[in-house]
Design an enzyme around this catalytic site. Structure first.
Site, PDB file in Angstrom:
ATOM      1  CE1 TYR A 121      45.849  34.726  40.352  1.00  0.00           C
ATOM      2  CE2 TYR A 121      44.329  33.936  38.847  1.00  0.00           C
ATOM      3  CZ  TYR A 121      44.475  34.697  39.948  1.00  0.00           C
ATOM      4  OH  TYR A 121      43.650  35.568  40.824  1.00  0.00           O
ATOM      5  CG  ASN A 153      49.827  43.153  45.217  1.00  0.00           C
ATOM      6  OD1 ASN A 153      50.883  43.511  45.773  1.00  0.00           O
ATOM      7  ND2 ASN A 153      49.156  43.411  44.252  1.00  0.00           N
ATOM      8  CB  CYS A 158      47.078  41.386  42.144  1.00  0.00           C
ATOM      9  SG  CYS A 158      46.503  42.470  43.511  1.00  0.00           S
ATOM     10  CG  HIS A 159      43.308  45.405  39.027  1.00  0.00           C
ATOM     11  ND1 HIS A 159      44.173  46.064  39.590  1.00  0.00           N
ATOM     12  CD2 HIS A 159      43.052  45.891  37.921  1.00  0.00           C
ATOM     13  CE1 HIS A 159      44.830  46.955  39.078  1.00  0.00           C
ATOM     14  NE2 HIS A 159      43.777  46.935  37.823  1.00  0.00           N
ATOM     15  CD  GLU A 180      43.703  48.978  35.106  1.00  0.00           C
ATOM     16  OE1 GLU A 180      44.057  47.881  34.123  1.00  0.00           O
ATOM     17  OE2 GLU A 180      44.280  49.052  35.837  1.00  0.00           O
TER      18      GLU A 180
END
Length: 186
Positions: free
Chosen positions: A124, A147, A155-156, A182
């Site tokens: 953040y 979001n 945002c993950h 990912e």
């Protein structure tokens, strides 16, 4: 009078293709659950994990216009790219995004968020610095929690300063699932 499913589909497709809708939406099944996907004439405007899509549709109608209709065709490009993402055949989304209802700071944060590469994470605080507000880590957290387009605006990929998984509008289990997909966490 009962309308056949074929006629109903033709009506919905025609309304969308003629530009008669403010928002088109559909429900899309994904490995992280069913999500509501909505597009405007400007682009993708909403992905929601909300288990009550009626509430989401009401909000979209209040904010983007009352001409809202569930129809598949305008959602198909987003559905296809989400399918490719979950099949590990896509690492970047290339669909227009509609953030017109987003305040300036939030838009700047979301634009920086979109630059966080697939398979990587940021904090953040780092995202706040990239948005030219280095002391605004908490404000960035608020932007992440609001979001409007999770997964596509990833945002993950934002974690706590110590690397811990904190906060996610779709729940930490989904955040972890997306990061595992990912390869950002093992």
């Amino acid at each position: 009078m009962k309308v056949s499913p074929e006629l109903d589909t033709r009506f919905r497709d025609a309304a969308a293709s003629e530009g008669l809708l403010d928002v088109a939406y559909d429900l899309v099944d994904t490995p992280v659950g069913t999500v509501l996907v909505a597009t405007s004439q400007r682009g993708l405007c909403r992905i929601s994990y909300n288990p009550e899509p009626e509430r989401e549709v009401e909000l979209l109608a209040r904010t983007l216009g009352a001409r809202i209709l569930r129809t598949e065709r305008p959602i198909d490009p987003v559905r296809r790219q989400l399918d490719e993402y979950f099949d590990r055949r896509r690492t970047d989304f290339d669909i227009p995004i509609d953030l017109r209802l987003t305040a300036d700071f939030s838009r700047r944060v979301l634009e920086e968020l979109a630059r966080v590469p697939y398979g990587e994470v940021t904090t953040y605080g780092a995202l706040a610095a990239r948005a030219e507000r280095p002391k605004a880590a908490r404000a960035v957290g608020t932007v992440m929690s609001r979001n409007p387009i999770p997964i596509v605006l990833p945002c993950h990929r934002v974690v706590g300063a110590n690397g811990s998984l904190v906060g996610y509008g779709g729940g930490l289990d989904r955040k972890e699932q997306l990061l595992r997909l990912e390869g950002a966490i093992l």
